[in-house]
Design a protein around this motif. Structure first.
Motif, PDB file in Angstrom:
ATOM      1  N   TYR A  32       0.883  -1.149   0.000  1.00  0.00           N
ATOM      2  CA  TYR A  32       0.000   0.000   0.000  1.00  0.00           C
ATOM      3  C   TYR A  32       0.938   1.220   0.000  1.00  0.00           C
ATOM      4  CZ  TYR A  32      -3.794  -3.050   1.680  1.00  0.00           C
ATOM      5  OH  TYR A  32      -4.734  -4.028   1.807  1.00  0.00           O
ATOM      6  N   PHE A  34       1.483   5.545  -0.177  1.00  0.00           N
ATOM      7  CA  PHE A  34       0.825   6.802   0.148  1.00  0.00           C
ATOM      8  C   PHE A  34       1.797   7.971  -0.031  1.00  0.00           C
ATOM      9  CE2 PHE A  34      -2.590   4.622   2.480  1.00  0.00           C
ATOM     10  CZ  PHE A  34      -1.970   3.458   2.891  1.00  0.00           C
ATOM     11  N   GLY A  94       2.691   0.743   3.297  1.00  0.00           N
ATOM     12  CA  GLY A  94       1.937  -0.040   4.251  1.00  0.00           C
ATOM     13  C   GLY A  94       1.936  -1.502   3.866  1.00  0.00           C
ATOM     14  N   THR A  95       1.942  -2.343   4.883  1.00  0.00           N
ATOM     15  CA  THR A  95       1.866  -3.778   4.638  1.00  0.00           C
ATOM     16  C   THR A  95       0.406  -4.187   4.459  1.00  0.00           C
ATOM     17  OG1 THR A  95       1.764  -4.206   7.009  1.00  0.00           O
ATOM     18  CG2 THR A  95       3.939  -4.159   5.990  1.00  0.00           C
ATOM     19  N   GLU A  96       0.215  -5.468   4.185  1.00  0.00           N
ATOM     20  CA  GLU A  96      -1.129  -5.991   4.060  1.00  0.00           C
ATOM     21  C   GLU A  96      -1.970  -5.627   5.270  1.00  0.00           C
ATOM     22  OE1 GLU A  96      -1.350  -7.396   0.358  1.00  0.00           O
ATOM     23  OE2 GLU A  96      -2.926  -7.704   1.848  1.00  0.00           O
ATOM     24  N   PHE A  97      -3.120  -5.080   5.023  1.00  0.00           N
ATOM     25  CA  PHE A  97      -3.977  -4.590   6.105  1.00  0.00           C
ATOM     26  C   PHE A  97      -4.365  -5.691   7.065  1.00  0.00           C
ATOM     27  CE2 PHE A  97      -6.673  -1.727   8.208  1.00  0.00           C
ATOM     28  CZ  PHE A  97      -7.900  -2.316   8.432  1.00  0.00           C
ATOM     29  N   ALA A 101       1.058  -8.090  11.176  1.00  0.00           N
ATOM     30  CA  ALA A 101       2.026  -7.014  11.435  1.00  0.00           C
ATOM     31  C   ALA A 101       1.687  -5.799  10.591  1.00  0.00           C
ATOM     32  CB  ALA A 101       3.443  -7.485  11.143  1.00  0.00           C
ATOM     33  N   SER A 102       0.425  -5.526  10.459  1.00  0.00           N
ATOM     34  CA  SER A 102      -0.028  -4.431   9.611  1.00  0.00           C
ATOM     35  C   SER A 102       0.457  -3.084  10.141  1.00  0.00           C
ATOM     36  CB  SER A 102      -1.561  -4.441   9.558  1.00  0.00           C
ATOM     37  OG  SER A 102      -2.035  -3.305   8.894  1.00  0.00           O
ATOM     38  N   LYS A 103       1.291  -2.414   9.392  1.00  0.00           N
ATOM     39  CA  LYS A 103       1.791  -1.118   9.814  1.00  0.00           C
ATOM     40  C   LYS A 103       2.159  -0.288   8.591  1.00  0.00           C
ATOM     41  CE  LYS A 103       6.357  -3.120  10.603  1.00  0.00           C
ATOM     42  NZ  LYS A 103       7.414  -3.373  11.609  1.00  0.00           N
ATOM     43  N   ILE A 104       2.321   0.995   8.812  1.00  0.00           N
ATOM     44  CA  ILE A 104       2.707   1.921   7.754  1.00  0.00           C
ATOM     45  C   ILE A 104       3.997   2.599   8.171  1.00  0.00           C
ATOM     46  CG2 ILE A 104       2.070   4.003   6.492  1.00  0.00           C
ATOM     47  CD1 ILE A 104      -0.820   3.110   6.630  1.00  0.00           C
ATOM     48  N   ILE A 105       4.972   2.562   7.280  1.00  0.00           N
ATOM     49  CA  ILE A 105       6.294   3.129   7.545  1.00  0.00           C
ATOM     50  C   ILE A 105       6.506   4.324   6.630  1.00  0.00           C
ATOM     51  CG2 ILE A 105       8.766   2.715   7.521  1.00  0.00           C
ATOM     52  CD1 ILE A 105       7.329   1.237   9.712  1.00  0.00           C
ATOM     53  N   PHE A 106       7.074   5.396   7.182  1.00  0.00           N
ATOM     54  CA  PHE A 106       7.263   6.632   6.445  1.00  0.00           C
ATOM     55  C   PHE A 106       8.714   6.841   6.033  1.00  0.00           C
ATOM     56  CE2 PHE A 106       3.297   9.055   6.765  1.00  0.00           C
ATOM     57  CZ  PHE A 106       2.573   8.209   7.580  1.00  0.00           C
ATOM     58  N   GLY A 107       8.888   7.539   4.914  1.00  0.00           N
ATOM     59  CA  GLY A 107      10.192   8.023   4.533  1.00  0.00           C
ATOM     60  C   GLY A 107      10.571   9.241   5.352  1.00  0.00           C
TER      61      GLY A 107
END
Lengths: 116, 110
Positions: A32, A34, A94-97, A101-107
């Protein structure tokens, strides 16, 4: 583990010029993706997102981004920038919802300045 | 009313003090997250939670703890604050295709 790289810390473009902000990600499955924008002293606003379908996605404020799986990239573009676009831009993956371990990592972000 | 709220919005504290940052949401999402933002480092994940009984460490959990008191509430604690925890802290919830962020808490540790 997933990661996101925004190689440009700071970019300055002239008002009316085109813009491309780079984003590369690392993730084993379909991510995912963004783009968020943060104006000075403000919170984060979602510009656009991708998780399936057409690889060219349109967002708010005239922005678009293209998902290129072969290059692990999700670059943000705008054909003509306005002074109000000056802000910091964050790419996120983002990983699979529905995974455990569903999480979103930012640059680390790219700061955009506009030259009058 | 905002969907994700954070209190306090600004806080100045001293080294060694215990401090709690609170987050509430009205979106009905199970997934909640705490991030900290530092200049040049973007947002780094501290902790995340999928429900009241499911808490997970993020990239930088050392020095922090969390509590998920209810689906709508997710608190971040600094047991003994130190100056390098000075940062902007964001709480967020997640739907499948988007995160929703609170307005942020600016924490200064002297």
């Amino acid at each position: 583990a997933q990661s996101v790289t925004q190689p440009d810390i700071h970019i300055t473009v002239s008002e009316g010029a085109s813009l491309e902000l780079r984003c590369n990600y690392s993730y084993g499955a379909t991510p995912y993706l963004f783009w968020y924008v943060q104006s000075p002293g403000q919170g984060l606003q979602l510009l656009l997102k991708y998780f399936s379908g057409d690889t060219l996605v349109q967002g708010i404020k005239g922005f678009e981004a293209e998902f290129k799986r072969s290059q692990s990239s999700f670059n943000l573009r705008k054909p003509s920038v306005h002074w109000s676009d000056a802000a910091e831009y964050f790419c996120a993956v983002g990983t699979e919802f529905y995974s455990s371990a569903s999480k979103i990592i930012f640059g680390s972000g790219t700061r955009l300045s506009i030259r009058p | 009313d905002a969907d994700v709220t954070q209190t306090p919005r600004n806080r100045i504290t001293k080294t060694g003090k215990r401090i709690m940052l609170e987050c509430s949401q009205t979106k009905g999402h199970d997934r909640m997250y705490w991030y900290r933002q530092d200049p040049g480092l973007g947002l780094r994940l501290i902790y995340y939670s999928f429900d009241v009984k499911d808490i997970n460490k993020g990239e930088i959990s050392d020095g922090y703890s969390v509590s998920r008191q209810a689906q709508a509430k997710f608190s971040l604690s600094l047991e003994s604050a130190i100056p390098n925890q000075t940062a902007l802290y964001f709480c967020a919830t997640r739907a499948e295709d988007e995160q929703f962020f609170g307005p942020g808490t600016r924490l200064t540790v002297l």
